[in-house]
Design an enzyme around this catalytic site. Structure first.
Site, PDB file in Angstrom:
ATOM      1  N   ASP A 286       0.692  -1.668   0.013  1.00  0.00           N
ATOM      2  CA  ASP A 286      -0.046   0.045   0.330  1.00  0.00           C
ATOM      3  C   ASP A 286       0.745   1.444   0.036  1.00  0.00           C
ATOM      4  O   ASP A 286       2.105   1.028   0.345  1.00  0.00           O
ATOM      5  CB  ASP A 286      -0.738  -0.238   1.278  1.00  0.00           C
ATOM      6  CG  ASP A 286      -1.463  -1.052   1.430  1.00  0.00           C
ATOM      7  OD1 ASP A 286      -1.790  -1.585   0.598  1.00  0.00           O
ATOM      8  OD2 ASP A 286      -1.893  -1.222   2.254  1.00  0.00           O
ATOM      9  N   THR A 287       0.538   2.205  -0.549  1.00  0.00           N
ATOM     10  CA  THR A 287       1.233   3.471  -0.330  1.00  0.00           C
ATOM     11  C   THR A 287       1.594   3.629   0.977  1.00  0.00           C
ATOM     12  O   THR A 287       2.784   4.498   1.114  1.00  0.00           O
ATOM     13  CB  THR A 287       0.541   4.643  -1.262  1.00  0.00           C
ATOM     14  OG1 THR A 287      -0.513   3.774  -2.494  1.00  0.00           O
ATOM     15  CG2 THR A 287       0.779   5.923  -1.400  1.00  0.00           C
TER      16      THR A 287
END
Length: 357
Positions: free
Chosen positions: A222-223
């Site tokens: 995930d970012t």
């Protein structure tokens, strides 16, 4: 009479001595030139000066062997230089030599070692290129019976293999004999898990822009999730590491706010129902507790999107911060955020063993 005789003998003796000396000088003069006395030496003032000129200045004696001047032997031999040949002369000589040897059969030198005409590449050279040390160190690995080729232990030096087809193992771990590259990146928060981002956001490709070969990432993060993400140009390895068939485990550290029940780990291992099916953790433990803040470790082999965040949120504990600390046998260790490091040969071998390569 006696006195005159004695006197004559004395005078005669002197005369005989002088006469003998004169005769000796004459005999020496006949054999070699007599060295002139200082008062008889002549000095030339300058070229063209009369021979009976004044006794001053430096002339032939200074130039021809007196102390301080060059000797005539040096003038005759060492001082001379061979005139340089013109370029036109050198070009004609080269052209004649080419014409002279143009019709002769070209002779190929013999091979310097037996078996050089065989195809393939020497095993120790392949191991050295793969990073197992010098060729001598790789020869010692072979002598210690630690190297296998296609499942058979090799103890003979100089064996030739095809790096594209033959399988090479050292201590049971597969060797990447081709020009593959393997990296581990500690991805910071805010970096997008793509090699290129059309929106101009910071992405994984920004960390490998100076690489000649094209790399791609193994899986995603995930970012806002930090931690280990692998980059390589080995397509088959990347495919197997992310395939559910091989069940490669990933380990995460999550920060949650408690208090948490004692059976939280049991519930995660039994399975949590999500919108896309059940998700189960392989391992769970509490690493650290400070008041109501908990740092927990979750290990699972699934790779669905936001899987850890969704599981903990489903049981009532949303994640504040998430870090992936291990991808299979590759651990984060003390690698700093944003740092890229090349995997060792042992780590590459362990990755390949993980997915039966």
């Amino acid at each position: 009479m006696r006195s005159s005789g004695s006197g004559s003998s004395r005078n005669g003796g002197r005369g005989n001595y002088r006469g003998a000396g004169d005769n000796r000088d004459q005999k020496q003069g006949q054999g070699r030139p007599r060295k002139p006395r200082p008062e008889e030496r002549r000095y030339d003032v300058a070229p063209g000066a009369p021979q009976d000129g004044p006794k001053s200045g430096r002339g032939g004696s200074a130039r021809g062997g007196a102390k301080g001047g060059p000797k005539q032997s040096q003038e005759r031999g060492r001082g001379r230089t061979t005139p340089a040949r013109s370029r036109e002369y050198e070009a004609r000589t080269e052209e004649r030599n080419r014409e002279r040897y143009a019709g002769r059969k070209q002779i190929s030198p013999p091979k310097t070692f037996p078996g050089a005409e065989q195809e393939g590449e020497r095993l120790q050279k392949v191991l050295a290129r793969a990073g197992y040390g010098s060729r001598r160190a790789c020869e010692e690995l072979i002598e210690q019976a630690r190297v296998e080729v296609n499942g058979e232990i090799v103890i003979e030096q100089g064996m030739r293999i095809d790096p594209e087809k033959d399988e090479v193992r050292v201590d049971g771990l597969t060797v990447a004999t081709q020009s593959y590259q393997f990296f581990s990146l500690n991805k910071p928060a805010g970096v997008v898990s793509t090699m290129e981002d059309p929106d101009g956001r910071q992405c994984l490709g920004d960390y490998v822009t100076n690489r000649e070969t094209r790399l791609f990432h193994v899986g995603r993060l995930d970012t806002e999730t930090e931690g280990v993400i692998l980059l390589t140009n080995h397509g088959e390895l990347a495919h197997r590491l992310t395939h559910p068939k091989y069940s490669v485990k990933k380990t995460y550290l999550a920060h949650i706010v408690g208090p948490i029940p004692r059976d939280l780990g049991k519930r995660l291992k039994e399975g949590v129902r999500l919108e896309d099916g059940y998700a189960r953790a392989d391992h769970f433990r509490v690493v650290e507790q400070t008041g109501r803040n908990y740092l927990v470790e979750v290990t699972l082999h699934e790779g669905r999107k936001h899987i850890v965040r969704r599981m903990l949120a489903e049981v009532g504990f949303p994640v504040d911060k998430l870090v992936r600390t291990a991808f299979g046998p590759i651990t984060l260790g003390n690698q700093k955020s944003g740092w890229l490091r090349r995997l060792s040969n042992t780590e590459v071998g362990m990755l390949m063993k993980e997915v039966d390569l």
